[in-house]
Design an enzyme around this catalytic site. Structure first.
Site, PDB file in Angstrom:
ATOM      1  N   GLY A   1      40.043 -26.996 -25.732  1.00  0.00           N
ATOM      2  CA  GLY A   1      39.578 -28.000 -24.784  1.00  0.00           C
ATOM      3  C   GLY A   1      40.463 -28.007 -23.550  1.00  0.00           C
ATOM      4  O   GLY A   1      41.130 -27.013 -23.236  1.00  0.00           O
ATOM      5  N   SER A   2      40.482 -29.143 -22.881  1.00  0.00           N
ATOM      6  CA  SER A   2      41.208 -29.227 -21.614  1.00  0.00           C
ATOM      7  C   SER A   2      42.717 -29.279 -21.851  1.00  0.00           C
ATOM      8  O   SER A   2      43.183 -29.675 -22.920  1.00  0.00           O
ATOM      9  CB  SER A   2      40.769 -30.482 -20.867  1.00  0.00           C
ATOM     10  OG  SER A   2      41.074 -31.621 -21.658  1.00  0.00           O
ATOM     11  N   THR A   3      43.460 -28.911 -20.838  1.00  0.00           N
ATOM     12  CA  THR A   3      44.919 -28.947 -20.929  1.00  0.00           C
ATOM     13  C   THR A   3      45.403 -30.376 -21.138  1.00  0.00           C
ATOM     14  O   THR A   3      46.319 -30.618 -21.930  1.00  0.00           O
ATOM     15  CB  THR A   3      45.533 -28.327 -19.655  1.00  0.00           C
ATOM     16  OG1 THR A   3      45.218 -26.922 -19.666  1.00  0.00           O
ATOM     17  CG2 THR A   3      47.034 -28.487 -19.611  1.00  0.00           C
ATOM     18  N   ALA A   4      44.762 -31.336 -20.471  1.00  0.00           N
ATOM     19  CA  ALA A   4      45.198 -32.736 -20.616  1.00  0.00           C
ATOM     20  C   ALA A   4      45.056 -33.186 -22.069  1.00  0.00           C
ATOM     21  O   ALA A   4      45.992 -33.754 -22.655  1.00  0.00           O
ATOM     22  CB  ALA A   4      44.371 -33.636 -19.698  1.00  0.00           C
TER      23      ALA A   4
ATOM     24  N   GLY B   1      44.843 -31.234 -24.651  1.00  0.00           N
ATOM     25  CA  GLY B   1      45.725 -30.391 -25.461  1.00  0.00           C
ATOM     26  C   GLY B   1      47.139 -30.949 -25.523  1.00  0.00           C
ATOM     27  O   GLY B   1      47.794 -30.900 -26.579  1.00  0.00           O
TER      28      GLY B   1
ATOM     29  N   GLU C   1      43.984 -23.852 -27.405  1.00  0.00           N
ATOM     30  CA  GLU C   1      43.306 -22.955 -26.450  1.00  0.00           C
ATOM     31  C   GLU C   1      42.820 -23.837 -25.317  1.00  0.00           C
ATOM     32  O   GLU C   1      41.858 -24.576 -25.468  1.00  0.00           O
ATOM     33  CB  GLU C   1      42.127 -22.233 -27.117  1.00  0.00           C
ATOM     34  CG  GLU C   1      42.522 -21.321 -28.245  1.00  0.00           C
ATOM     35  CD  GLU C   1      43.325 -20.116 -27.793  1.00  0.00           C
ATOM     36  OE1 GLU C   1      43.345 -19.817 -26.584  1.00  0.00           O
ATOM     37  OE2 GLU C   1      43.954 -19.478 -28.645  1.00  0.00           O
TER      38      GLU C   1
ATOM     39  N   CYS D   1      36.521 -20.966 -20.186  1.00  0.00           N
ATOM     40  CA  CYS D   1      37.963 -21.043 -19.926  1.00  0.00           C
ATOM     41  C   CYS D   1      38.444 -19.795 -19.211  1.00  0.00           C
ATOM     42  O   CYS D   1      39.269 -19.862 -18.313  1.00  0.00           O
ATOM     43  CB  CYS D   1      38.715 -21.238 -21.233  1.00  0.00           C
ATOM     44  SG  CYS D   1      38.277 -20.003 -22.474  1.00  0.00           S
TER      45      CYS D   1
HETATM   46  P1  NAD Z   1      38.046 -31.861 -23.673  1.00  0.00           P
HETATM   47  O1  NAD Z   1      39.495 -31.611 -23.808  1.00  0.00           O
HETATM   48  O2  NAD Z   1      37.604 -33.054 -22.919  1.00  0.00           O
HETATM   49  O3  NAD Z   1      37.368 -32.000 -25.115  1.00  0.00           O
HETATM   50  C1  NAD Z   1      37.438 -30.984 -26.080  1.00  0.00           C
HETATM   51  C2  NAD Z   1      37.295 -31.597 -27.459  1.00  0.00           C
HETATM   52  O4  NAD Z   1      38.447 -32.375 -27.741  1.00  0.00           O
HETATM   53  C3  NAD Z   1      36.111 -32.539 -27.637  1.00  0.00           C
HETATM   54  O5  NAD Z   1      35.592 -32.358 -28.937  1.00  0.00           O
HETATM   55  C4  NAD Z   1      36.750 -33.909 -27.463  1.00  0.00           C
HETATM   56  O6  NAD Z   1      36.027 -34.935 -28.098  1.00  0.00           O
HETATM   57  C5  NAD Z   1      38.107 -33.707 -28.096  1.00  0.00           C
HETATM   58  N1  NAD Z   1      39.193 -34.536 -27.595  1.00  0.00           N
HETATM   59  C6  NAD Z   1      39.363 -35.031 -26.345  1.00  0.00           C
HETATM   60  N2  NAD Z   1      40.532 -35.696 -26.256  1.00  0.00           N
HETATM   61  C7  NAD Z   1      41.135 -35.589 -27.469  1.00  0.00           C
HETATM   62  C8  NAD Z   1      42.383 -36.037 -27.997  1.00  0.00           C
HETATM   63  N3  NAD Z   1      43.244 -36.735 -27.266  1.00  0.00           N
HETATM   64  N4  NAD Z   1      42.687 -35.739 -29.275  1.00  0.00           N
HETATM   65  C9  NAD Z   1      41.838 -35.014 -30.046  1.00  0.00           C
HETATM   66  N5  NAD Z   1      40.634 -34.566 -29.590  1.00  0.00           N
HETATM   67  C10 NAD Z   1      40.292 -34.846 -28.319  1.00  0.00           C
HETATM   68  O7  NAD Z   1      37.464 -30.502 -23.085  1.00  0.00           O
HETATM   69  P2  NAD Z   1      35.970 -30.189 -22.634  1.00  0.00           P
HETATM   70  O8  NAD Z   1      35.738 -30.869 -21.344  1.00  0.00           O
HETATM   71  O9  NAD Z   1      35.036 -30.403 -23.766  1.00  0.00           O
HETATM   72  O10 NAD Z   1      36.049 -28.613 -22.423  1.00  0.00           O
HETATM   73  C11 NAD Z   1      36.409 -28.014 -21.239  1.00  0.00           C
HETATM   74  C12 NAD Z   1      37.834 -27.522 -21.287  1.00  0.00           C
HETATM   75  O11 NAD Z   1      38.020 -26.657 -22.415  1.00  0.00           O
HETATM   76  C13 NAD Z   1      38.215 -26.695 -20.090  1.00  0.00           C
HETATM   77  O12 NAD Z   1      39.485 -27.073 -19.629  1.00  0.00           O
HETATM   78  C14 NAD Z   1      38.259 -25.280 -20.637  1.00  0.00           C
HETATM   79  O13 NAD Z   1      39.068 -24.399 -19.907  1.00  0.00           O
HETATM   80  C15 NAD Z   1      38.735 -25.499 -22.011  1.00  0.00           C
HETATM   81  N6  NAD Z   1      38.399 -24.367 -22.872  1.00  0.00           N
HETATM   82  C16 NAD Z   1      39.392 -23.519 -23.260  1.00  0.00           C
HETATM   83  C17 NAD Z   1      39.103 -22.410 -24.022  1.00  0.00           C
HETATM   84  C18 NAD Z   1      40.173 -21.443 -24.457  1.00  0.00           C
HETATM   85  O14 NAD Z   1      39.941 -20.682 -25.391  1.00  0.00           O
HETATM   86  N7  NAD Z   1      41.336 -21.409 -23.835  1.00  0.00           N
HETATM   87  C19 NAD Z   1      37.787 -22.154 -24.401  1.00  0.00           C
HETATM   88  C20 NAD Z   1      36.792 -23.034 -23.978  1.00  0.00           C
HETATM   89  C21 NAD Z   1      37.116 -24.146 -23.213  1.00  0.00           C
END
Ligand code: NAD
Length: 471
Positions: free
Chosen positions: A218-221, A223, A240, A274
């Site tokens: 998911g997002s860096t924030a 993560g 990731e 990503c």
């Molecule tokens: P997001 O971080 O908002 O959410 C991702 C998932 O995490 C969702 O299921 C969400 O409900 C959950 N989540 C959110 N906050 C959380 C927390 N504090 N604790 C636990 N779970 C939490 O990301 P998004 O908007 O769904 O996806 C886009 C981001 O994902 C982009 O930054 C993209 O670059 C990244 N991404 C990275 C990869 C990689 O392999 N490096 C692959 C795909 C997407």
């Protein structure tokens, strides 16, 4: 409200869910599905089921391989159904959704078949290295590739002997929930549990006392929040996260030849990947030609609902992301950037934005410095290649980067200087499949997914000193 399709969670091999929320179609902004919002007691039940299933599952690798083969077969006979759900919830064109469903099968198959070394000799006759599974893995996925991202997690985690609780994004829970139902028909109960809900459900998973490891994409924030959440218990974690990949063009590129692959290296899945190119560094002398060539490709691409024939790019997945991408675009234009193509809404409803090529972007603009994760690509003219390499290496993001040249070896020389997780020569966001490890440097993540290295992330290494025992 129109009739909503209903989907359930899978906990301990059974359908579950009490409270609900709705899922919108990003092409129409209309609700179309109703899915469970997992309660704390449902999350607890999922972890209890995974915990109870762990010992039996961990005990027999042959049984795990057989079960994963059945899982691949099961998904394989539901490709069209799963692809249709992906189109509806994610927005991507059907052909791309089908490719994602097929890739999901390929990933499960690869992790079923891969030969995992039972042990490795460290000192002959004396010291041996083995690995054991960690326990219950919490897998959390984003909304860009819901189905295949889930397979990147559960397939290696299960093959290594762990059990899993999986949570897709609240924007795209449907295909993953359906996958959970399908796999409950071929996996022992409790081995793979699928729960749905908002970010708070993710927090409940990362902090759960039963969780041995978190595999987060998911997002860096988010993560960083996950890293903080697992710290008190020192849970294992792979992250990731976001990328801001540069594509660096050298001064000998054949502009017409690279325009198409460079465009798709940036705009695949509408830029919501990503690892696509998110900023292009172009020698000043070539800048206008490159901008024109990319704009020509952009204007030739059909944008529309993923269910329509011939569409290559669908809508942005959700309103917050649509507003973020439009905001970055508007800020860049207000600071003097030029829109070479795109920048337009399509139709009356839906989160559509035509593929946008931006030039004359002000130094330090957010569209260059941050991850846009959408269909807007800034071009940055350069005179000093060393300064570009230094800028890329100074970036907090370090997922990948590409170098483009008529001389592949010259490009490789520059590529080797990039401190990023993946380097591509004359291409971008290439993926050769499940055997290739993938991961990022710095804020782009910790650990890798895929390949044997990715599977090993789901294990604890153990060193055995035999001291005369038969090793
Ligand atoms: P997001 O971080 O908002 O959410 C991702 C998932 O995490 C969702 O299921 C969400 O409900 C959950 N989540 C959110 N906050 C959380 C927390 N504090 N604790 C636990 N779970 C939490 O990301 P998004 O908007 O769904 O996806 C886009 C981001 O994902 C982009 O930054 C993209 O670059 C990244 N991404 C990275 C990869 C990689 O392999 N490096 C692959 C795909 C997407």
């Amino acid at each position: 409200m129109p009739d909503l399709q209903q989907f359930r969670m899978t906990i301990d091999g059974r359908a579950a869910g009490s409270e609900t929320f709705t899922v919108l179609d990003p092409a129409t902004e209309q609700p179309w599905a109703e899915v469970p919002a997992a309660t704390q007691s449902e999350v607890d039940a999922a972890f209890a089921a995974a915990d109870a299933a762990f010992a039996g599952w961990a005990a027999d690798d042959d049984a795990r391989r057989a079960a994963l083969r059945r899982a691949a077969e099961k998904v394989g006979v539901h490709l069209d159904e799963l692809a249709g759900l992906l189109v509806r919830e994610q927005g991507k064109p059907y052909a791309d959704a089908l490719g994602e469903a097929q890739g999901t099968v390929g990933w499960i198959q690869w992790f079923a078949e891969v030969e995992v070394p039972k042990s490795e000799v460290v000192t002959p006759g004396e010291v041996l290295q083995v690995r054991f599974p960690l326990g219950v893995v919490a897998g959390i996925t984003p909304w860009n590739y819901p189905l295949i991202q889930s397979a990147w997690k559960f397939a290696p985690a299960l093959r290594a002997g762990n059990t899993v609780v999986l949570k897709p994004s609240p924007y795209t829970p449907v295909a993953t929930l359906r996958l959970g139902e399908l796999l409950a028909e071929v996996l022992p109960p409790g081995v793979l549990n699928v729960v749905s809900g908002g970010d708070a459900v993710g927090v409940a998973m990362t902090t759960h006392p039963t969780t041995a490891m978190v595999s987060f994409t998911g997002s860096t924030a988010a993560g960083k929040s996950v890293a903080a959440a697992v710290a008190p218990d020192l849970k294992r974690v792979t992250l990731e996260l976001g990328g801001n990949d540069p594509a660096i063009l050298l001064d000998d590129v054949d502009v017409d030849a690279i325009a198409e692959p460079l465009f798709w290296g940036a705009f695949t899945n509408n830029g919501q990947v990503c690892g696509v190119a998110k900023r292009v560094y172009v020698p000043a002398a070539l800048h206008d030609r490159v901008a024109d060539a990319l704009a020509r490709v952009a204007e030739s691409v059909a944008v529309g609902a993923g269910s329509e024939d011939g569409v290559r790019l669908g809508p942005i997945n959700n309103r917050p992301q649509y507003e973020r991408v439009n905001g970055l675009l508007e800020d860049a234009v207000a600071a003097g950037a030029t829109v070479r193509s795109g920048g337009k809404q399509v139709g009356e409803a839906g989160y559509f934005l035509t593929p946008t090529i931006l030039t004359d972007v002000a130094a330090g603009a957010a569209i260059v410095e941050e991850e846009q994760f959408g269909p807007v690509l800034p071009l940055v003219a350069y005179d000093d290649l060393d300064a570009v390499v230094a800028e890329v290496n100074a970036s907090k993001f370090g997922l990948g980067g590409s170098v483009w040249s008529a001389d592949a070896n010259r490009a490789l020389g520059v590529g080797r200087r990039l401190r990023v997780g993946t380097v591509y020569i004359n291409g971008h966001a290439i993926n050769h499949g499940p055997h290739v490890p993938f991961g990022g440097a710095r804020w782009s993540g910790i650990g890798v997914e895929n390949g044997l290295a990715g599977l090993e992330e789901y294990t604890q290494r153990q060193i055995i000193y035999g001291n005369g025992a038969d090793l």
